[in-house]
Design a protein around this motif. Structure first.
Motif, PDB file in Angstrom:
ATOM      1  N   CYS A  96      -3.685  -5.832   4.788  1.00 28.51           N
ATOM      2  CA  CYS A  96      -3.928  -4.902   3.680  1.00 28.51           C
ATOM      3  C   CYS A  96      -4.000  -3.471   4.204  1.00 28.51           C
ATOM      4  CB  CYS A  96      -5.245  -5.241   2.977  1.00 28.51           C
ATOM      5  SG  CYS A  96      -5.084  -6.613   1.834  1.00 28.51           S
ATOM      6  N   GLU A  97      -3.732  -2.530   3.305  1.00 30.54           N
ATOM      7  CA  GLU A  97      -3.766  -1.112   3.695  1.00 30.54           C
ATOM      8  C   GLU A  97      -5.104  -0.716   4.302  1.00 30.54           C
ATOM      9  OE1 GLU A  97      -2.677   0.947   0.089  1.00 30.54           O
ATOM     10  OE2 GLU A  97      -0.793  -0.187   0.026  1.00 30.54           O
ATOM     11  N   GLU A  98      -6.214  -1.286   3.786  1.00 28.97           N
ATOM     12  CA  GLU A  98      -7.540  -0.892   4.255  1.00 28.97           C
ATOM     13  C   GLU A  98      -7.966  -1.624   5.515  1.00 28.97           C
ATOM     14  OE1 GLU A  98      -6.768  -1.987   1.302  1.00 28.97           O
ATOM     15  OE2 GLU A  98      -7.444  -0.612  -0.267  1.00 28.97           O
ATOM     16  N   SER A  99      -7.149  -2.570   5.972  1.00 29.97           N
ATOM     17  CA  SER A  99      -7.529  -3.353   7.138  1.00 29.97           C
ATOM     18  C   SER A  99      -7.649  -2.477   8.371  1.00 29.97           C
ATOM     19  CB  SER A  99      -6.474  -4.442   7.389  1.00 29.97           C
ATOM     20  OG  SER A  99      -6.541  -4.905   8.715  1.00 29.97           O
ATOM     21  N   GLY A 100      -8.612  -2.795   9.216  1.00 28.24           N
ATOM     22  CA  GLY A 100      -8.774  -2.062  10.462  1.00 28.24           C
ATOM     23  C   GLY A 100      -7.966  -2.678  11.596  1.00 28.24           C
ATOM     24  N   ALA A 101      -7.152  -3.683  11.297  1.00 30.30           N
ATOM     25  CA  ALA A 101      -6.363  -4.325  12.361  1.00 30.30           C
ATOM     26  C   ALA A 101      -5.328  -3.350  12.906  1.00 30.30           C
ATOM     27  CB  ALA A 101      -5.670  -5.576  11.820  1.00 30.30           C
ATOM     28  N   HIS A 102      -5.073  -3.449  14.182  1.00 28.62           N
ATOM     29  CA  HIS A 102      -4.077  -2.605  14.850  1.00 28.62           C
ATOM     30  C   HIS A 102      -2.726  -2.755  14.153  1.00 28.62           C
ATOM     31  CE1 HIS A 102      -1.520  -0.972  18.017  1.00 28.62           C
ATOM     32  NE2 HIS A 102      -2.599  -0.557  18.654  1.00 28.62           N
ATOM     33  N   GLU A 103      -2.005  -1.659  14.060  1.00 26.26           N
ATOM     34  CA  GLU A 103      -0.694  -1.649  13.416  1.00 26.26           C
ATOM     35  C   GLU A 103       0.235  -2.728  14.007  1.00 26.26           C
ATOM     36  OE1 GLU A 103       0.392  -0.233  10.835  1.00 26.26           O
ATOM     37  OE2 GLU A 103       2.524  -0.710  11.087  1.00 26.26           O
ATOM     38  N   LEU A 104       0.216  -2.879  15.323  1.00 28.31           N
ATOM     39  CA  LEU A 104       1.103  -3.868  15.964  1.00 28.31           C
ATOM     40  C   LEU A 104       0.658  -5.298  15.655  1.00 28.31           C
ATOM     41  CD1 LEU A 104       1.687  -2.141  19.419  1.00 28.31           C
ATOM     42  CD2 LEU A 104       3.321  -2.344  17.516  1.00 28.31           C
ATOM     43  N   HIS A 105      -0.644  -5.476  15.513  1.00 27.31           N
ATOM     44  CA  HIS A 105      -1.186  -6.773  15.100  1.00 27.31           C
ATOM     45  C   HIS A 105      -0.679  -7.092  13.689  1.00 27.31           C
ATOM     46  CE1 HIS A 105      -5.145  -9.344  14.618  1.00 27.31           C
ATOM     47  NE2 HIS A 105      -4.067 -10.035  14.323  1.00 27.31           N
ATOM     48  N   GLN A 106      -0.772  -6.116  12.810  1.00 32.50           N
ATOM     49  CA  GLN A 106      -0.300  -6.323  11.440  1.00 32.50           C
ATOM     50  C   GLN A 106       1.196  -6.635  11.420  1.00 32.50           C
ATOM     51  OE1 GLN A 106      -1.717  -3.827   8.290  1.00 32.50           O
ATOM     52  NE2 GLN A 106      -3.433  -3.041   9.475  1.00 32.50           N
TER      53      GLN A 106
END
Lengths: 363, 363
Positions: free
Chosen positions: A245-255
């Motif tokens: 999701c847009e609000e997720s704090g996961a790393h961009e590469l993880h996403q």
């Protein structure tokens, strides 16, 4: 509006959709608040946060929403500090550290934040809901939580664990099936024997306990939510679905890795933290597969700066990219839109099914 | 009566409930005929049967029912005959043989019945439905089956396999999820990477292929059937659930073990046949866990008389007691009553869900 159930009434939420407490960044205050605002239950994945960081996150959520939310913590268990294993794994990881420009490893003086200090924050801040994994909670903490009217949710990977948690006095239990991403919650027996698919685990657990069962693992859309409820779950908990999701704090590469993964991409590994967890296969997991790493949280502390440096330098091969088996169905939406979409999809799935099977009713 | 779908129309059955082709005894003519008589699709588990035994079984079913039924076979793949592995595993199993009063082992001159001869029977007898596992079918056999209007069902454990099967021309595909008992159908990649729980596998496969998907793995009652259909399956295939039926050919001790097993009781082992399969943990599986056994069907042939003697002497520790993860929900009924119960339970589950979520419709 869906009719009220014990679960939605106790949690004071509109839809029995819980965002999982993905520790280490993804389950940030922004994500949790957005999920709660949309009528689900957001969760702060606070397992790795020291007390003051947790307090700040709780206050951030409260600035963003007046709705209930949860804090998720890791219950500490016994672990061995084997100097021999630590030296061996440090030697093994030396080339990775060099490749990332990290200095020679030192053994940290603390492997994990103080659970007691984290719990003090949960109690002092009177968070609405407290969920936990990796074990059962002591009577001391359960009593303190109940005195403050905090709803308590435990995590079980088998019926045996669900019964133990119910016995201990939790209000609800998450049925973490084998499909689930991230750390396995198994605390009784071997994790290998507790990788039970949702089709088998959910009805068995729903039959065995009287408290509400929250299904978790592989649920990515409304079909999954409807199926889980069909099997006897009163609610669902989704991690991977909210991770992108847009609000997720996961790393961009993880996403990105999650968005392009398929059902064969994940594997259960102990390499990153010492505890088995499901994530996307990468070089670190493959190369460390035969290494007997130290127990959690020792190994977690030893890989911390490797993971951090990999994130900063954009090297996914050394990042812990937790994900469940449902990644083919992941999508990029705002958390609020995802919750609304999940609700609509669930209703659609039920309607389709009713018109298919319900036709029998008048015969 | 449930509305017709492509699956029920093609298979000429009333309910999209298929009894799995459990080879080695359980899926006998009596069981298959009873399931078909009740409106489902019975299956002869013929993988281990020589051609003439298969022909006799097909004729037995036809004496018992005029309704359609399926024959399930194992598609042969490449395997290595390693003299060194055979000697080592024979040495390892020597004490088991002695304990069961068996003579010194000899290497059989045939490891498995001739697939070509089995297929000739399928074609000559024009069985209504042919299902298979362990691979894709060659163009030669597919063409021959289609010329005789035999419906063809393949088995996939991943989306990749389902696409390969669809491409090859099968009419339907079984989504065998990680919960499933018995042999893993995986034929592309490693089986460890293809243990996908049903909550993730079913919707992913249903989205990817155009042919009907039949969900298999952990489905034991109407809740499971409704959930699988919610996830996108057009039909379901149940093995363990039918294994304890009165008409089942499974050994009495196997049935008892299934009835008393829980979700932690099963394990995936190569010890009995050389191919990974899920069954109830026993002494043979545990003690052979670290042995690199010969490939299927070599190891299967080497353990054949051990399994047979164990069955005759009532020693469950040396029997292959295949079962899925849903054993907590197993029950002893006649197959006809089980099918009728499954249908009623499915309708009940859908009705409960409709009254729970469908309430939203008029808003």
């Amino acid at each position: 509006m869906w009719p009220e159930t014990e679960l939605t009434r106790r949690l004071c939420i509109r839809y029995p959709i819980i965002q999982a407490g993905m520790a280490g960044g993804p389950a940030s205050p922004k994500l949790a608040a957005a999920v709660s605002e949309a009528g689900g239950l957001g969760t702060l994945g606070a397992g790795y946060w020291p007390a003051e960081q947790l307090r700040e996150a709780v206050r951030s959520v409260r600035r963003l929403t007046g709705r209930p939310f949860a804090v998720n913590l890791f219950v500490p268990g016994p672990y061995e500090v084997s100097v021999e294993r630590i030296s061996r794994v440090q030697a093994r990881m030396r080339s990775y550290r060099r490749g990332l420009g990290l200095p020679e490893a030192i053994v940290p003086d603390q492997f994990a934040p103080s659970f007691e200090e984290q719990m003090e924050v949960v109690l002092e801040e009177r968070v609405p809901v407290f969920s936990f994994t990796f074990g059962a909670l002591s009577e001391y903490w359960l009593k303190a939580l109940k005195e403050r009217d905090i709803v308590v949710i435990g995590t079980a990977t088998t019926v045996r664990e669900a019964l133990a948690l119910e016995q201990s006095g939790v209000d609800m239990v998450v049925a973490q099936s084998g499909e689930a991403g991230g750390h396995r919650g198994t605390f009784l027996g071997r994790f290998e024997d507790a990788l039970i698919g949702g089709m088998a685990l959910i009805p068995a657990m729903a039959d065995a306990v009287r408290i509400p069962v929250i299904a978790a693992g592989g649920i990515m859309d409304g079909r999954g939510i409807a199926a889980a409820m069909m099997l006897g779950a009163e609610g669902v908990q989704l991690g991977t679905s909210f991770l992108t999701c847009e609000e997720s704090g996961a790393h961009e590469l993880h996403q990105q890795a999650v968005l392009s993964a398929d059902e064969e991409s994940t594997v259960i590994t102990r390499a990153f933290s010492g505890k088995p967890a499901r994530g996307i296969r990468n070089r670190f997991i493959v190369e460390m597969a035969d290494e007997e790493v130290p127990d959690y949280p020792v190994q977690n502390a030893l890989t911390k700066d490797i993971r951090q440096a990999a994130g900063q330098q954009g090297v996914p091969e050394f990042m812990s990219m937790w994900a469940g088996q449902g990644t083919r169905l992941s999508r990029q939406l705002s958390a609020g839109l995802l919750v609304r979409t999940l609700v609509e999809e669930t209703e659609d799935a039920v309607r389709r099914m009713t018109s298919r099977i319900g036709a029998d009713r008048n015969q």
